[in-house]
Motif scaffolding. Structure first.
Motif, mmCIF file in Angstrom:
data_model
loop_
_atom_site.group_PDB
_atom_site.id
_atom_site.type_symbol
_atom_site.label_atom_id
_atom_site.label_comp_id
_atom_site.label_asym_id
_atom_site.label_seq_id
_atom_site.Cartn_x
_atom_site.Cartn_y
_atom_site.Cartn_z
ATOM 1 N N ALA A 178 0.835 -1.204 0.000
ATOM 2 C CA ALA A 178 0.000 0.000 0.000
ATOM 3 C C ALA A 178 0.872 1.258 0.000
ATOM 4 C CB ALA A 178 -0.928 -0.008 1.211
ATOM 5 N N SER A 179 1.963 1.246 0.784
ATOM 6 C CA SER A 179 2.864 2.406 0.810
ATOM 7 C C SER A 179 3.533 2.597 -0.545
ATOM 8 C CB SER A 179 3.928 2.226 1.899
ATOM 9 O OG SER A 179 3.324 2.124 3.166
ATOM 10 N N TRP A 180 3.915 1.480 -1.178
ATOM 11 C CA TRP A 180 4.531 1.559 -2.506
ATOM 12 C C TRP A 180 3.574 2.191 -3.500
ATOM 13 C CZ3 TRP A 180 9.222 0.304 -4.791
ATOM 14 C CH2 TRP A 180 9.218 0.206 -6.170
ATOM 15 N N ARG A 181 2.318 1.719 -3.484
ATOM 16 C CA ARG A 181 1.339 2.262 -4.421
ATOM 17 C C ARG A 181 1.030 3.722 -4.124
ATOM 18 N NH1 ARG A 181 -1.958 -1.146 -7.281
ATOM 19 N NH2 ARG A 181 -2.670 0.823 -8.180
ATOM 20 N N ALA A 182 0.854 4.047 -2.821
ATOM 21 C CA ALA A 182 0.533 5.431 -2.460
ATOM 22 C C ALA A 182 1.675 6.368 -2.823
ATOM 23 C CB ALA A 182 0.218 5.527 -0.965
ATOM 24 N N THR A 183 2.918 5.935 -2.538
ATOM 25 C CA THR A 183 4.065 6.772 -2.897
ATOM 26 C C THR A 183 4.190 6.913 -4.402
ATOM 27 O OG1 THR A 183 5.190 5.959 -0.908
ATOM 28 C CG2 THR A 183 6.532 7.100 -2.540
ATOM 29 N N GLY A 184 3.908 5.812 -5.117
ATOM 30 C CA GLY A 184 3.958 5.877 -6.573
ATOM 31 C C GLY A 184 2.943 6.852 -7.140
ATOM 32 N N ARG A 185 1.713 6.819 -6.580
ATOM 33 C CA ARG A 185 0.696 7.761 -7.050
ATOM 34 C C ARG A 185 1.093 9.191 -6.719
ATOM 35 N NH1 ARG A 185 -2.936 3.803 -5.105
ATOM 36 N NH2 ARG A 185 -3.187 4.991 -3.173
ATOM 37 N N THR A 186 1.710 9.381 -5.537
ATOM 38 C CA THR A 186 2.127 10.727 -5.146
ATOM 39 C C THR A 186 3.255 11.247 -6.035
ATOM 40 O OG1 THR A 186 1.507 10.262 -2.847
ATOM 41 C CG2 THR A 186 2.973 12.128 -3.233
ATOM 42 N N LEU A 187 4.196 10.355 -6.376
ATOM 43 C CA LEU A 187 5.365 10.788 -7.148
ATOM 44 C C LEU A 187 5.139 10.713 -8.654
ATOM 45 C CD1 LEU A 187 8.250 9.142 -5.118
ATOM 46 C CD2 LEU A 187 7.514 11.510 -5.069
ATOM 47 N N ARG A 188 3.989 10.161 -9.098
ATOM 48 C CA ARG A 188 3.748 10.082 -10.537
ATOM 49 C C ARG A 188 3.781 11.463 -11.197
ATOM 50 N NH1 ARG A 188 -0.889 7.753 -10.502
ATOM 51 N NH2 ARG A 188 -0.017 5.661 -10.371
ATOM 52 N N PRO A 189 3.143 12.497 -10.599
ATOM 53 C CA PRO A 189 3.261 13.829 -11.228
ATOM 54 C C PRO A 189 4.699 14.325 -11.298
ATOM 55 C CG PRO A 189 1.452 13.786 -9.644
ATOM 56 C CD PRO A 189 2.200 12.515 -9.457
ATOM 57 N N VAL A 190 5.515 14.009 -10.283
ATOM 58 C CA VAL A 190 6.923 14.429 -10.314
ATOM 59 C C VAL A 190 7.650 13.739 -11.463
ATOM 60 C CG1 VAL A 190 9.070 14.480 -9.009
ATOM 61 C CG2 VAL A 190 6.904 14.850 -7.835
ATOM 62 N N ARG A 191 7.361 12.445 -11.649
ATOM 63 C CA ARG A 191 7.985 11.719 -12.750
ATOM 64 C C ARG A 191 7.552 12.293 -14.098
ATOM 65 N NH1 ARG A 191 7.393 7.244 -10.660
ATOM 66 N NH2 ARG A 191 5.349 6.668 -11.459
ATOM 67 N N GLU A 192 6.261 12.622 -14.218
ATOM 68 C CA GLU A 192 5.782 13.209 -15.475
ATOM 69 C C GLU A 192 6.411 14.580 -15.704
ATOM 70 O OE1 GLU A 192 1.602 13.233 -14.958
ATOM 71 O OE2 GLU A 192 1.348 11.071 -15.290
ATOM 72 N N ILE A 193 6.561 15.363 -14.625
ATOM 73 C CA ILE A 193 7.216 16.675 -14.754
ATOM 74 C C ILE A 193 8.657 16.499 -15.212
ATOM 75 C CG2 ILE A 193 8.034 18.674 -13.450
ATOM 76 C CD1 ILE A 193 5.501 18.459 -11.754
ATOM 77 N N ARG A 194 9.358 15.532 -14.603
ATOM 78 C CA ARG A 194 10.755 15.306 -14.977
ATOM 79 C C ARG A 194 10.872 14.887 -16.443
ATOM 80 N NH1 ARG A 194 13.500 10.766 -15.460
ATOM 81 N NH2 ARG A 194 11.852 9.566 -14.444
ATOM 82 N N GLU A 195 9.996 13.972 -16.880
ATOM 83 C CA GLU A 195 10.048 13.518 -18.266
ATOM 84 C C GLU A 195 9.762 14.661 -19.235
ATOM 85 O OE1 GLU A 195 7.241 10.379 -18.284
ATOM 86 O OE2 GLU A 195 8.569 8.911 -17.300
ATOM 87 N N LYS A 196 8.814 15.526 -18.866
ATOM 88 C CA LYS A 196 8.495 16.643 -19.749
ATOM 89 C C LYS A 196 9.628 17.674 -19.773
ATOM 90 C CE LYS A 196 5.241 16.958 -21.659
ATOM 91 N NZ LYS A 196 4.872 16.571 -23.033
ATOM 92 N N VAL A 197 10.257 17.892 -18.617
ATOM 93 C CA VAL A 197 11.356 18.865 -18.559
ATOM 94 C C VAL A 197 12.517 18.413 -19.436
ATOM 95 C CG1 VAL A 197 13.127 19.811 -17.031
ATOM 96 C CG2 VAL A 197 10.746 19.829 -16.322
ATOM 97 N N GLU A 199 12.319 17.014 -22.196
ATOM 98 C CA GLU A 199 11.985 17.275 -23.597
ATOM 99 C C GLU A 199 12.115 18.754 -23.963
ATOM 100 O OE1 GLU A 199 8.109 15.790 -24.397
ATOM 101 O OE2 GLU A 199 8.491 13.807 -23.540
ATOM 102 N N ILE A 200 12.128 19.618 -22.951
ATOM 103 C CA ILE A 200 12.165 21.058 -23.219
ATOM 104 C C ILE A 200 13.597 21.484 -23.542
ATOM 105 C CG2 ILE A 200 11.724 23.336 -22.242
ATOM 106 C CD1 ILE A 200 9.604 22.061 -20.481
ATOM 107 N N SER A 201 13.760 22.237 -24.584
ATOM 108 C CA SER A 201 15.070 22.763 -24.969
ATOM 109 C C SER A 201 14.929 24.242 -25.300
ATOM 110 C CB SER A 201 15.626 21.992 -26.175
ATOM 111 O OG SER A 201 14.802 22.181 -27.311
ATOM 112 N N VAL A 202 16.064 24.886 -25.477
ATOM 113 C CA VAL A 202 16.050 26.320 -25.793
ATOM 114 C C VAL A 202 15.410 26.561 -27.146
ATOM 115 C CG1 VAL A 202 17.522 28.333 -26.132
ATOM 116 C CG2 VAL A 202 18.083 26.677 -24.364
ATOM 117 N N ARG A 203 15.510 25.592 -28.043
ATOM 118 C CA ARG A 203 14.933 25.766 -29.379
ATOM 119 C C ARG A 203 13.418 25.710 -29.359
ATOM 120 N NH1 ARG A 203 18.877 23.355 -33.891
ATOM 121 N NH2 ARG A 203 20.849 23.823 -32.889
ATOM 122 N N ASP A 204 12.869 25.007 -28.361
ATOM 123 C CA ASP A 204 11.413 24.895 -28.272
ATOM 124 C C ASP A 204 11.004 25.036 -26.810
ATOM 125 O OD1 ASP A 204 8.755 24.494 -28.636
ATOM 126 O OD2 ASP A 204 8.890 22.352 -29.091
#
Length: 461
Positions: A178-197, A199-204
């Motif tokens: 349960a802690s693994w799942r709860a932590t995963g759900r909590t950190l999922r937005p952080v992981r998505e933010i990291r993945e999106k960051v 992709e961001i470059s000065v050109r775009d």
């Protein structure tokens, strides 16, 4: 410098800590549960064996020997003061005394647990026979009745501990999952933010990080990141636009300078070297003016709020007007009864008033009026000339870098077109505005800046 932990490692560490803590807590709870169950079972057995012992004593016949019910499974013995078995129930027949020593002293009723080697523990009650009965049946010699029962298999075979241990491990595993799942759900937005960051470059810089709903720290982080990306995108676009305009403005005079120098080298007989040098000097002066204005713009954009200080706009308006001795006269009118003080960079604000006065004198016919006042929480400085004015469609264009209207180029051919753009940038850097408003005649430039108290309140937000 240690690398920051990735969300997955944080998730694993959180789950591990949760597993360790839950195992410790559940182990303590399981130990207490084991003791409680054992105590409850033993208490029940003590009550039952006490009842059996008292029934035996109450059922003694005239010879002092009780008659146990047939088939009774309890271990019951009658012993004398030397702890010798006088008689016993069928289940305890032929056995040694269930316990020792003989219960003496004032405590007639004793609860004991005996664990013979290799056998089940016996939960028993030792009851000393009343002195009246001892005198009646055995000439006063003390006797006692031992009544016991073997521990149930749940306790004797340690199955209770095994069941509790299995329960503790299963609950620990469930809590860890349960802690693994709860932590995963909590950190999922952080992981998505990291993945999106990544992709961001000065050109775009048009990409933005996903913004989860709510007002928690992760949502605030996403909003702050997107706000930062918005500002960075605007800044990069401005720099690119500014760099392209600067290169365009410098390319023309530099190309002309190169052409003149090449002609002087190719046609030495027909070229006046002094005229070539004078033209080159004028061209380099224009390039230097453009570069100086560019540096001023860069300083305005990068100046820190810590460099700001209280500045009296009425005082600097009078100083700048007094310094404008050439050209049409400049008149200063202070409408506010209190001092008009703002928080800003004095040198930059003086530069704004200087540029506005120079521009107004260049286009005025007979005079320039400077009006300093207050409007709510803002200080207002109005620079008004009596010239031909600016068409409504050009009132925003004049604040763009290197934009010069036809009349401006005619009146000041050596201008760079950066003066009003620098004034607008300075006003923005001081959280104010600079606009051209309607007027019956001429151009009306209105500078609005937060007063001192309002500016300090904005800085503390």
């Amino acid at each position: 410098m240690p690398l920051p932990l990735r969300p997955r490692s944080i998730q694993a560490q959180t789950a591990l800590m949760s597993a360790v803590l839950s195992l410790i807590v559940l182990t303590v709870i399981g130990f207490g549960l084991d003791l409680a169950i054992r105590s409850r079972i033993h208490s029940h057995l003590f009550i039952e064996t006490q009842r059996v012992a008292t029934d035996w004593i109450a059922g003694m016949g005239p010879n002092g020997v009780p008659e146990p019910p047939a088939g009774h499974a309890d271990l019951v013995q009658l012993v004398d003061s030397r702890n010798r078995v006088i008689t016993a129930s069928r289940a305890a027949s032929g056995q040694a005394p269930l316990t020792s020593p003989f219960p003496g002293g004032e405590d007639r009723l004793q609860y004991r647990i005996e664990c013979p080697d290799g056998d089940r523990c016996i939960v028993l009650t030792a009851v000393r026979v009343l002195p009246v009965q001892s005198r009646l049946f055995w000439g006063g010699e003390p006797h006692a009745v031992y009544a016991g029962r073997a521990e149930p298999g749940l306790l004797a075979t340690h199955r209770l501990e095994l069941f509790i241990a299995i329960g503790v491990l299963m609950m620990t595993a469930g809590w860890t999952w349960a802690s693994w799942r709860a932590t995963g759900r909590t950190l999922r937005p952080v992981r998505e933010i990291r993945e999106k960051v990544t992709e961001i470059s000065v050109r775009d810089l048009s990409l933005r990080v996903p913004q989860p709903p709510g007002r928690d720290e992760i949502a605030e982080l996403a909003r702050a990141s997107n706000s930062f990306l918005d500002r960075l995108d605007v800044s990069v676009r401005q720099q690119r636009h500014f760099a392209s305009m600067v290169s365009h403005e410098l390319r023309t005079p530099l190309a002309g300078l190169r052409t003149q120098l090449e002609e002087a080298l190719l046609y030495r007989e027909d070229t006046d070297p002094y005229e070539t040098i004078r033209t080159a000097v004028r061209t380099t002066e224009r390039c230097q003016a453009i570069i100086d204005e560019m540096l001023t713009v860069a300083r305005v954009r990068t100046s820190a709020a810590a460099e700001h200080e209280p500045v009296d706009l009425a005082a600097i308006a009078r100083e700048e007007a007094a310094a404008r001795t050439n050209g049409v006269p400049v008149h200063v009118h202070v409408e506010a009864e209190d001092e008009v003080t703002v928080l800003g960079n004095r040198v930059q604000l003086c530069g704004v008033l200087t540029n506005l006065l120079v521009n107004a004198q260049r286009h005025a016919c007979s005079k320039v009026d400077v009006i300093v006042g207050r409007a709510g929480d803002d200080a207002v400085v109005t620079v008004l000339d009596d010239g031909d004015g600016i068409a409504p469609e050009d009132r925003e264009r004049v604040f763009e870098p290197f934009v010069r209207l036809k009349d401006g180029r005619r009146r000041d051919p050596k201008g760079t077109g950066l003066g009003l753009a620098l004034c607008r940038l300075t006003a923005d850097a001081h959280h104010g505005t600079l606009r051209i408003e309607d007027s019956p005649r001429g151009a009306r430039f209105v500078l609005r800046l937060p007063l001192l108290a309002s500016a300090r309140a904005q800085l503390t937000r």
